[in-house]
Write a protein that holds these residues in place. Structure first.
Motif, PDB file in Angstrom:
ATOM      1  N   PHE A 177      56.882  47.453  43.805  1.00  0.00           N
ATOM      2  CA  PHE A 177      56.331  48.098  42.625  1.00  0.00           C
ATOM      3  C   PHE A 177      55.449  47.148  41.808  1.00  0.00           C
ATOM      4  N   GLU A 178      55.317  45.900  42.252  1.00  0.00           N
ATOM      5  CA  GLU A 178      54.434  44.953  41.575  1.00  0.00           C
ATOM      6  C   GLU A 178      52.987  45.059  42.073  1.00  0.00           C
ATOM      7  N   VAL A 179      52.670  46.092  42.817  1.00  0.00           N
ATOM      8  CA  VAL A 179      51.324  46.242  43.381  1.00  0.00           C
ATOM      9  C   VAL A 179      50.229  46.165  42.308  1.00  0.00           C
ATOM     10  N   PRO A 180      50.345  46.879  41.168  1.00  0.00           N
ATOM     11  CA  PRO A 180      49.267  46.772  40.168  1.00  0.00           C
ATOM     12  C   PRO A 180      49.071  45.358  39.650  1.00  0.00           C
ATOM     13  N   VAL A 181      50.163  44.623  39.449  1.00  0.00           N
ATOM     14  CA  VAL A 181      50.054  43.241  38.970  1.00  0.00           C
ATOM     15  C   VAL A 181      49.347  42.379  40.012  1.00  0.00           C
ATOM     16  N   ALA A 182      49.701  42.558  41.280  1.00  0.00           N
ATOM     17  CA  ALA A 182      49.061  41.786  42.338  1.00  0.00           C
ATOM     18  C   ALA A 182      47.575  42.100  42.433  1.00  0.00           C
ATOM     19  N   VAL A 183      47.217  43.374  42.280  1.00  0.00           N
ATOM     20  CA  VAL A 183      45.804  43.769  42.340  1.00  0.00           C
ATOM     21  C   VAL A 183      45.013  43.125  41.208  1.00  0.00           C
ATOM     22  N   VAL A 184      45.564  43.143  40.006  1.00  0.00           N
ATOM     23  CA  VAL A 184      44.873  42.552  38.860  1.00  0.00           C
ATOM     24  C   VAL A 184      44.715  41.045  39.040  1.00  0.00           C
ATOM     25  N   ILE A 185      45.752  40.374  39.533  1.00  0.00           N
ATOM     26  CA  ILE A 185      45.673  38.926  39.728  1.00  0.00           C
ATOM     27  C   ILE A 185      44.617  38.583  40.772  1.00  0.00           C
ATOM     28  N   LEU A 186      44.581  39.321  41.872  1.00  0.00           N
ATOM     29  CA  LEU A 186      43.575  39.064  42.905  1.00  0.00           C
ATOM     30  C   LEU A 186      42.162  39.266  42.369  1.00  0.00           C
ATOM     31  N   ALA A 188      41.332  38.997  39.158  1.00  0.00           N
ATOM     32  CA  ALA A 188      41.085  38.005  38.107  1.00  0.00           C
ATOM     33  C   ALA A 188      40.662  36.662  38.681  1.00  0.00           C
ATOM     34  N   ILE A 189      41.216  36.272  39.839  1.00  0.00           N
ATOM     35  CA  ILE A 189      40.859  34.978  40.430  1.00  0.00           C
ATOM     36  C   ILE A 189      39.670  35.082  41.372  1.00  0.00           C
ATOM     37  N   GLY A 190      39.079  36.273  41.479  1.00  0.00           N
ATOM     38  CA  GLY A 190      37.850  36.437  42.241  1.00  0.00           C
ATOM     39  C   GLY A 190      38.025  36.673  43.723  1.00  0.00           C
ATOM     40  N   VAL A 191      39.243  36.965  44.177  1.00  0.00           N
ATOM     41  CA  VAL A 191      39.443  37.228  45.604  1.00  0.00           C
ATOM     42  C   VAL A 191      38.812  38.553  46.000  1.00  0.00           C
ATOM     43  N   VAL A 192      38.946  39.559  45.145  1.00  0.00           N
ATOM     44  CA  VAL A 192      38.351  40.872  45.390  1.00  0.00           C
ATOM     45  C   VAL A 192      37.687  41.342  44.105  1.00  0.00           C
ATOM     46  N   ASN A 193      36.798  42.314  44.246  1.00  0.00           N
ATOM     47  CA  ASN A 193      36.225  42.960  43.070  1.00  0.00           C
ATOM     48  C   ASN A 193      36.549  44.451  43.106  1.00  0.00           C
ATOM     49  N   LEU A 194      36.139  45.162  42.076  1.00  0.00           N
ATOM     50  CA  LEU A 194      36.509  46.564  41.945  1.00  0.00           C
ATOM     51  C   LEU A 194      35.953  47.400  43.090  1.00  0.00           C
ATOM     52  N   GLU A 195      34.735  47.105  43.517  1.00  0.00           N
ATOM     53  CA  GLU A 195      34.136  47.868  44.611  1.00  0.00           C
ATOM     54  C   GLU A 195      34.894  47.647  45.915  1.00  0.00           C
ATOM     55  N   TRP A 243      40.360  48.023  32.936  1.00  0.00           N
ATOM     56  CA  TRP A 243      40.738  47.906  31.515  1.00  0.00           C
ATOM     57  C   TRP A 243      40.845  46.457  31.062  1.00  0.00           C
ATOM     58  N   LEU A 244      41.447  45.606  31.903  1.00  0.00           N
ATOM     59  CA  LEU A 244      41.800  44.269  31.469  1.00  0.00           C
ATOM     60  C   LEU A 244      40.736  43.215  31.738  1.00  0.00           C
ATOM     61  N   LEU A 245      39.954  43.407  32.777  1.00  0.00           N
ATOM     62  CA  LEU A 245      38.979  42.390  33.150  1.00  0.00           C
ATOM     63  C   LEU A 245      37.583  42.777  32.699  1.00  0.00           C
ATOM     64  N   HIS A 246      36.787  41.790  32.437  1.00  0.00           N
ATOM     65  CA  HIS A 246      35.403  42.034  32.030  1.00  0.00           C
ATOM     66  C   HIS A 246      34.651  42.663  33.191  1.00  0.00           C
ATOM     67  N   PRO A 247      33.829  43.672  32.955  1.00  0.00           N
ATOM     68  CA  PRO A 247      33.114  44.338  34.055  1.00  0.00           C
ATOM     69  C   PRO A 247      32.349  43.374  34.949  1.00  0.00           C
ATOM     70  N   ALA A 248      31.781  42.357  34.341  1.00  0.00           N
ATOM     71  CA  ALA A 248      31.008  41.424  35.159  1.00  0.00           C
ATOM     72  C   ALA A 248      31.887  40.693  36.154  1.00  0.00           C
TER      73      ALA A 248
END
Length: 254
Positions: A177-186, A188-195, A243-248
Motif C-alpha cells: 500500500f506504499e505504492v503512492p509514496v514510492a511513485v512520488v519518491i521516484l 522527486a529524485i528524477g528516476v521517472v517523470n509524469l509522462e 500536486w506535490l512536485l513542481h511541474p517542471a
C-alpha cells in the motif's frame, strides 16, 4: 613551554559527530521507552489480542476444529509476541517522529515540504494495508482454505504458525500500500517523470497482479483484492506527483 593547541576543523568535526551521536541515542531511547510503555499497557490484554487476531480463522473453521499449540511454551510466548508487535505498530508514529526530528535539521526547506506529507502518508497507508488485510483479505483467504481442505483432513493450525503468517501478511500488505509514496519518491529524485508514469500504467497493472499472485494465499479472490487496490494506489501516486512536485520537475526525463 609548549604552545597551547588550537581547536581546528578536525576537532570541530569530531565534536559535531559526538553531539549527533548523543542526540541519536536520546531519540532512540525515547522511541524504545514509548514501545515499552505501550507494551506494558498491552500485556494484561495479550490473550484477548490474540483471540481478536485469530477471529478471521476461528470463525471459518469447521465444527469442532480449533487452534492448537504444538510447543510447551507457545500458549504463553505467542500472545506476548503479538503484544510486542501491536506495541510496535502503535508506537510507530513516535518512532517516525523521533527519526524525523533527528534528520530534519539537515534538510533543505523544499525537502522538508515534500518529506512531511510523505511520512504521514506512509504511516497512514501502512495502517490501511494492515486493516485491509485483516478485515477483507484474511477472511476471504481462510474461507477458501477451509473449503479446499481434503476430506478426512482436520484443519487445526498451530498458534505460532498462524501468528507468523498473519504478521507476514500485514507487513506485505502494508508495504504494497506504499505504492503512492514510492511513485512520488521516484519522481522527486528524477528516476521517472509524469509522462513516463502514464505510459507505464499497463506495466504497473501487470506488476501489481504478479506481486499479488506471489504474496497472497493461492486463491483468485485474494489476488484480485490486492492487485486492484495497488492499481488504484498507482493512480493516486500519479495525482500526488502532480500536486506535490513542481511541474517542471515532474516532466524532467530520467
Amino acid at each position: 613551554m609548549a604552545a597551547p593547541e588550537l581547536d581546528g576543523p578536525e576537532d570541530d568535526l569530531e565534536q559535531g559527530l559526538f553531539s549527533h551521536l548523543i542526540e541519536l541515542r536520546s531519540r532512540l531511547m525515547r522511541a524504545i521507552v514509548t514501545v515499552l510503555l505501550v507494551l506494558g499497557v498491552l500485556l494484561p490484554f495479550a490473550n484477548r489480542l490474540y483471540a481478536e487476531l485469530a477471529a478471521p480463522l476461528v470463525a471459518r473453521l469447521p465444527q469442532g476444529a480449533h487452534l492448537i499449540a504444538t510447543e510447551v511454551a507457545s500458549p504463553f510466548v505467542t500472545p506476548l509476541k503479538l503484544a510486542f508487535y501491536v506495541a510496535l505498530l502503535i508506537s510507530m508514529p513516535m518512532i517516525v517522529y523521533q527519526l524525523w526530528a533527528f534528520v530534519s535539521p539537515g534538510l533543505y526547506r523544499n525537502e522538508k515540504r515534500l518529506a512531511r506529507p510523505l511520512l504521514v502518508a506512509a504511516l497512514f497507508l501502512f495502517y490501511l494495508g494492515c486493516a485491509f488485510a485483516y478485515f477483507l483479505v484474511l477472511p476471504a483467504a481462510f474461507r477458501f482454505l477451509t473449503a479446499v481442505t481434503p476430506e478426512g483432513v482436520e484443519m487445526m493450525t498451530d498458534i505460532t504458525h498462524y501468528l507468523d503468517f498473519v504478521m507476514l501478511m500485514f507487513f506485505a500488505f502494508g508495504l504494497c500500500f506504499e505504492v503512492p509514496v514510492a511513485v512520488v519518491i521516484l519522481a522527486a529524485i528524477g528516476v521517472v517523470n509524469l509522462e513516463q508514469l502514464r505510459n507505464g500504467r499497463r506495466y504497473a497493472i501487470v506488476g501489481a497482479f504478479a506481486i499479488a499472485a506471489f504474496i497472497t494465499p493461492p486463491d483468485i479472490t485474494s489476488m484480485i483484492m490486492l492487485a486492484i487496490p495497488m492499481c488504484l494506489l498507482y493512480e493516486l501516486g500519479m495525482l500526488a506527483v502532480r500536486w506535490l512536485l513542481h511541474p517542471a520537475k515532474t516532466e524532467k526525463t530520467a
